[in-house]
Design an enzyme around this catalytic site. Structure first.
Site, PDB file in Angstrom:
ATOM      1  N   GLU A  53      16.751 -23.206  23.294  1.00 46.04           N
ATOM      2  CA  GLU A  53      17.526 -22.572  24.377  1.00 46.04           C
ATOM      3  C   GLU A  53      18.870 -22.060  23.854  1.00 46.04           C
ATOM      4  OE1 GLU A  53      16.129 -24.730  28.431  1.00 46.04           O
ATOM      5  OE2 GLU A  53      16.749 -26.112  26.820  1.00 46.04           O
ATOM      6  N   GLU A  68       9.546 -29.959  26.240  1.00 41.76           N
ATOM      7  CA  GLU A  68      10.071 -30.842  27.288  1.00 41.76           C
ATOM      8  C   GLU A  68       8.971 -31.512  28.115  1.00 41.76           C
ATOM      9  OE1 GLU A  68      13.555 -28.151  26.372  1.00 41.76           O
ATOM     10  OE2 GLU A  68      11.382 -28.037  26.379  1.00 41.76           O
TER      11      GLU A  68
HETATM   12  N1  T1G Z   1      17.293 -36.812  20.783  1.00 39.74           N
HETATM   13  C1  T1G Z   1      17.637 -37.993  20.230  1.00 39.74           C
HETATM   14  N2  T1G Z   1      17.060 -38.531  19.122  1.00 39.74           N
HETATM   15  C2  T1G Z   1      16.086 -37.812  18.566  1.00 39.74           C
HETATM   16  C3  T1G Z   1      15.649 -36.562  19.094  1.00 39.74           C
HETATM   17  C4  T1G Z   1      16.312 -36.061  20.252  1.00 39.74           C
HETATM   18  N3  T1G Z   1      15.980 -34.893  20.809  1.00 39.74           N
HETATM   19  N4  T1G Z   1      14.637 -36.118  18.313  1.00 39.74           N
HETATM   20  C5  T1G Z   1      14.462 -37.035  17.341  1.00 39.74           C
HETATM   21  N5  T1G Z   1      15.317 -38.042  17.481  1.00 39.74           N
HETATM   22  C6  T1G Z   1      15.448 -39.225  16.613  1.00 39.74           C
HETATM   23  C7  T1G Z   1      14.184 -40.091  16.585  1.00 39.74           C
HETATM   24  O1  T1G Z   1      14.177 -41.000  17.627  1.00 39.74           O
HETATM   25  C8  T1G Z   1      14.308 -40.760  15.216  1.00 39.74           C
HETATM   26  O2  T1G Z   1      15.226 -41.806  15.347  1.00 39.74           O
HETATM   27  C9  T1G Z   1      14.945 -39.688  14.355  1.00 39.74           C
HETATM   28  O3  T1G Z   1      15.579 -38.768  15.268  1.00 39.74           O
HETATM   29  C10 T1G Z   1      13.956 -38.917  13.527  1.00 39.74           C
HETATM   30  O4  T1G Z   1      12.942 -38.410  14.387  1.00 39.74           O
HETATM   31  C11 T1G Z   1      17.733 -29.325  28.319  1.00 39.74           C
HETATM   32  C12 T1G Z   1      16.314 -31.630  28.172  1.00 39.74           C
HETATM   33  C13 T1G Z   1      12.397 -33.085  15.653  1.00 39.74           C
HETATM   34  C14 T1G Z   1      10.000 -32.810  15.216  1.00 39.74           C
HETATM   35  O5  T1G Z   1      11.330 -33.098  22.456  1.00 39.74           O
HETATM   36  O6  T1G Z   1       9.779 -33.836  18.176  1.00 39.74           O
HETATM   37  O7  T1G Z   1      15.974 -30.455  24.981  1.00 39.74           O
HETATM   38  O8  T1G Z   1      13.718 -43.704  14.921  1.00 39.74           O
HETATM   39  O9  T1G Z   1      11.068 -39.754  13.343  1.00 39.74           O
HETATM   40  O10 T1G Z   1       8.931 -36.935  12.382  1.00 39.74           O
HETATM   41  O11 T1G Z   1      15.771 -28.275  27.789  1.00 39.74           O
HETATM   42  O12 T1G Z   1      11.747 -35.868  16.262  1.00 39.74           O
HETATM   43  O13 T1G Z   1      15.085 -42.757  13.084  1.00 39.74           O
HETATM   44  O14 T1G Z   1      16.151 -44.004  14.986  1.00 39.74           O
HETATM   45  O15 T1G Z   1      10.592 -37.943  15.062  1.00 39.74           O
HETATM   46  O16 T1G Z   1      10.715 -35.565  11.229  1.00 39.74           O
HETATM   47  C15 T1G Z   1      13.376 -31.650  23.511  1.00 39.74           C
HETATM   48  C16 T1G Z   1      11.928 -34.336  19.917  1.00 39.74           C
HETATM   49  C17 T1G Z   1      14.365 -32.633  24.056  1.00 39.74           C
HETATM   50  C18 T1G Z   1      12.002 -32.876  20.208  1.00 39.74           C
HETATM   51  C19 T1G Z   1      11.362 -34.462  13.913  1.00 39.74           C
HETATM   52  N6  T1G Z   1      13.171 -31.932  22.107  1.00 39.74           N
HETATM   53  N7  T1G Z   1      11.890 -34.638  18.516  1.00 39.74           N
HETATM   54  O17 T1G Z   1      10.241 -35.233  13.671  1.00 39.74           O
HETATM   55  O18 T1G Z   1      11.397 -37.334  12.756  1.00 39.74           O
HETATM   56  S1  T1G Z   1      14.552 -32.417  25.789  1.00 39.74           S
HETATM   57  C20 T1G Z   1      12.138 -32.649  21.686  1.00 39.74           C
HETATM   58  C21 T1G Z   1      10.788 -34.388  17.755  1.00 39.74           C
HETATM   59  C22 T1G Z   1      15.535 -31.017  25.936  1.00 39.74           C
HETATM   60  C23 T1G Z   1      16.598 -29.315  27.358  1.00 39.74           C
HETATM   61  C24 T1G Z   1      15.789 -30.570  27.348  1.00 39.74           C
HETATM   62  C25 T1G Z   1      10.827 -34.868  16.343  1.00 39.74           C
HETATM   63  C26 T1G Z   1      11.185 -33.765  15.309  1.00 39.74           C
HETATM   64  P1  T1G Z   1      15.044 -43.113  14.550  1.00 39.74           P
HETATM   65  P2  T1G Z   1      11.405 -38.411  13.924  1.00 39.74           P
HETATM   66  P3  T1G Z   1      10.258 -36.278  12.418  1.00 39.74           P
END
Ligand code: T1G
Ligand code: NAD
Length: 701
Positions: free
Chosen positions: A104, A124
């Protein structure tokens, strides 16, 4: 350290986001981006702006850990609008994953460049949400309604080249990314390009058939059934078509807040973090180094061995399979080649990759062929003597330091390890069928398993793209041990007169991909039958499986024989009339009377045993966390993700209610299979949940 650094490269200002590990859009990042844009606008040297990120990825979305906390300004939609309003062109430089709020932000920029390996998406819905920073209004303006709806409702990211073809990315560039992005920005300046604001772009709809959204829902039904957020996402994209931008954004916000407040979102966020927690083993020293795994041996090339071999080959490992004779070896080779060719036929790999994968695989009947393997996984018949014989032979041929793993579903791994001279190198790697597809891997830590062997198994799970969950040795480990209570109650409900297809429907409507009888037919009813033949019959339990056994004895072993509980043919499977006859006879023999049973009772009778046995598994230390048990059921047994898993589901019902229901059925059906787990009683007495239990255990290290 600032979350966003400002660097002016001559006439282009670069805003560097730096918030490891995934540049989540925390409050500090949001604030830093707004300040960065204001600084660039005020900076006479800067004619344009590039937004980039340090580390392994562009912004991977809003900071999910901030959800549920008091919101802090600037809010994400405001940051997106501030970037878009910038008086100078703003270019997003994308690498890794631009996801959710990260994409976004990029769509708030006026132009986007990305490296070829980048992936862009709005996932999301996988968190029970919809894009909440204007993504549902901007994406249709950039890529069209069809592609936008697909991306938002599936949550599936797209690779950079596809994003470019869709119009989401203006240019796919080579590394070094930021240098390329700055160069691209200079071509815009040279061409006198002004900021191009996505909000001003039209949403093209004239080609959409009147029933477009209905057709889309029908096509997506299997994928989104039972879930709240996907329907809200459809409504938001509809708003993009029907309303002016600002109105559409308001509508998106309303729908977003409804999703945020919905219990499914909390359950899906629980699943997100639970999946990432499984790899953290409290008593595994952080400095333990995994052993190198390059060559894998697989013993047994049947249903599981061939799937396991395929999963390893797809991860770039070289695999040697050993079978007991030439015919079986040839059959194993054919199965593996079949799985590899399937990916080729589906266009997932090209011819070159197919032959490269086949070259990484060989079969033999000589155990000596395994002498150079770093890891050997046994998947022969589920019989202790056969497995012990195999492990004795492996102990003689395997090199020092090789890891010996068994794929047994139930057998005692300590006993198997005891026949080798290297029990520290032995553990369980319990795959789920089909092993090249199912993502769950139960890593069974035996009494003598060495720390570096466990660390190697965790790294191996990640390497072959499995979710590895650590379990201790017991009958059936985590998943299958819980499954037996679920299947048992389904068997008793059958004898109480509830038709098996009605039980399957109730479980399907609860959210599982199929019910217990459909699952039995898929896996093969003879597996359970052979297991029951090997052990002392339990007189109180046996009636629940008599119908299963009689079907197997009648040759109806499930899908593999064209009939089981259902008859499989051209059209949809039909209930096998044989079942009703066997039910009448076996119910009479067991003295079980027919009774009226509601769908609610069917669910309770099948799901409560999962929770109760899960509590025992937790208290015995077979599983480290309640959330690990959830991950096992989400990835191994199709428990509906939007319910969070059986232990999270129990918390959402309230453990006092769960305990009360278990006691209710104990009174109704007898205490044998309905005795509350001590931990459940303790937690209820303490007013705690399974999540409190996990938190307390984590805090205690
Ligand atoms: N927020 C907080 N922590 C996050 C995070 C996030 N969005 N994404 C990952 N982490 C942490 C995760 O818990 C882990 O922590 C570490 O980072 C490494 O992640 C308004 C509301 C990016 C593809 O859904 O899909 O935006 O365990 O082990 O395999 O529209 O993480 O080490 O303590 O998964 O290399 C939308 C979520 C949010 C993407 C990387 N975004 N993340 O994968 O590493 S909602 C997502 C992923 C939003 C807006 C709305 C994957 C990754 P720890 P990992 P990875
Ligand atoms: P299967 O009968 O399909 O395959 C077993 C293979 O092992 C056969 O091809 C057989 O020729 C071979 N074999 C037997 N003895 C051997 C020996 N001494 N040396 C080399 N090869 C030998 O069985 P399967 O379903 O693949 O099950 C294998 C193991 O995986 C069992 O322990 C089972 O419990 C476990 N498992 C099965 C499933 C499932 O759904 N089928 C799921 C998880 C785990």
């Amino acid at each position: 350290m600032a979350a966003v650094d400002y660097e002016c490269q001559d006439d282009v200002a670069v805003l560097w986001v730096d918030n490891p590990p995934v540049n989540a859009l925390s409050h500090a990042v949001r604030e830093g981006l707004v300040k960065g844009i204001e600084q660039a606008e005020a900076d006479p040297a800067a004619k344009a702006v590039v937004i980039a990120a340090r580390g392994r990825t562009f912004m991977a979305g809003a900071d999910i850990r901030e959800f549920g906390q008091p919101p802090k300004e600037p809010f994400l939609p405001d940051v997106v609008e501030r970037i878009e309003a910038c008086s100078k062109p703003v270019v997003a430089a994308i690498h890794g994953t631009a996801l959710g709020g990260g994409l976004e932000i990029a769509m708030g920029c006026h132009y986007r460049v990305a490296v070829a390996s980048a992936r862009l998406g709005l996932p999301e819905v996988t968190l029970g949400l919809i894009p909440g920073a204007e993504g549902t209004q901007r994406l249709p303006r950039l890529v069209g309604v069809e592609a936008a709806l697909e991306m938002i409702v599936t949550g599936q990211p797209v690779p950079a080249d596809k994003a470019a073809a869709l119009g989401l990315v203006d240019r796919v560039v080579e590394d070094p990314l930021v240098d390329q992005a700055v160069a691209f920005t200079r071509t815009l300046l040279a061409a006198g390009k002004a900021p191009r604001r996505t909000r001003d772009l039209p949403v093209k709809t004239d080609h959409l058939p009147a029933d477009f959204f209905d057709r889309f829902r029908a096509r997506m039904h299997k994928r989104i059934r039972g879930q709240f957020a996907p329907e809200q996402a459809i409504a938001a994209v509809k708003a993009a078509i029907e309303l002016p931008f600002a109105e559409g954004v308001k509508r998106e916000r309303e729908l977003f807040m409804q999703c945020m407040a919905h219990p499914q979102s909390a359950a899906l966020r629980h699943a997100f973090f639970a999946e990432r927690e499984v790899a953290k083993i409290p008593d595994l020293p952080a400095d333990v180094r995994p052993r190198e795994i390059a060559r894998v041996g697989v013993v047994g090339g049947g249903t599981m061995g061939s799937g396991i071999a395929t999963a390893c080959i797809k991860a770039g490992l070289s695999v040697t399979m050993v079978e007991r004779d030439e015919d079986a070896a040839a059959a194993g080779l054919a199965r593996v080649h079949g799985f590899l060719e399937h990916d080729f036929k589906k266009g997932r790999i090209d011819e070159a990759e197919l032959s490269a994968r086949k070259e990484c695989f060989q079969v033999s009947t000589d155990y000596a062929a395994l002498s150079q393997a770093d890891l050997i996984i046994e998947a022969v018949f589920e019989n202790m003597d056969v497995k012990k014989d195999v492990f004795r032979r492996l102990d003689t041929v395997a090199k020092p330091g090789a890891i010996l793993a068994t794929n047994t579903s139930y057998l005692n791994i300590d006993e198997i390890a005891s026949v080798t001279g290297r029990p520290a190198d032995v553990l369980g790697l319990h795959f789920f069928s089909p092993a090249h597809i199912m993502r769950l891997l139960e890593i069974v830590r035996a009494a003598k398993t060495a720390d570096d062997v466990l660390a190697t198994a965790l790294a191996f799970a990640k390497r072959i793209k499995k979710v590895g969950v650590v379990a201790r040795v017991c009958h059936g480990f985590i998943g299958n041990r819980m499954l037996s209570g679920y299947i048992r109650q389904a068997g008793f409900l059958l004898l109480e007169g509830v038709p098996h297809d009605r039980i399957d429907k109730a479980i399907y409507d609860f959210g599982f991909p199929m019910g217990p009888f459909q699952m039995g037919d898929l896996a093969g009813l003879d597996i359970g039958y052979l297991l029951r033949q090997q052990r002392q019959p339990d007189p109180e339990e046996a009636p629940a499986f008599r119908v299963h056994d009689r079907l197997v004895e009648a040759g109806a072993k499930g899908q593999k024989t064209g009939k089981g509980f259902y008859i499989y043919g051209e059209s949809a499977p039909k209930p096998n009339p044989m079942v009703a006859e066997f039910v009448r006879e076996e119910a009479a023999k067991a003295g079980i009377a027919r009774r009226e049973v509601s769908d609610e009772e069917i669910i309770a009778r099948c799901v409560l045993p999962l929770i109760n046995e899960g509590a025992r598994i937790l208290e015995e230390g077979i599983a480290i966390r309640a959330s690990d048990i959830d991950v096992v059921w989400l990835y191994g047994y199709g428990f509906p993700r939007w319910r969070g898993g059986p232990m999270y589901y129990a918390d959402s019902l309230g453990l006092d209610h769960v305990l009360d229901r278990i006691r209710h059925y104990g009174a109704l059906l007898g205490p044998r299979f309905w005795t509350p787990a001590p931990l459940l009683e303790k937690l209820v007495a303490a007013g705690e949940s399974f999540r409190d239990y996990d938190r307390r255990k984590k805090a205690a290290g």
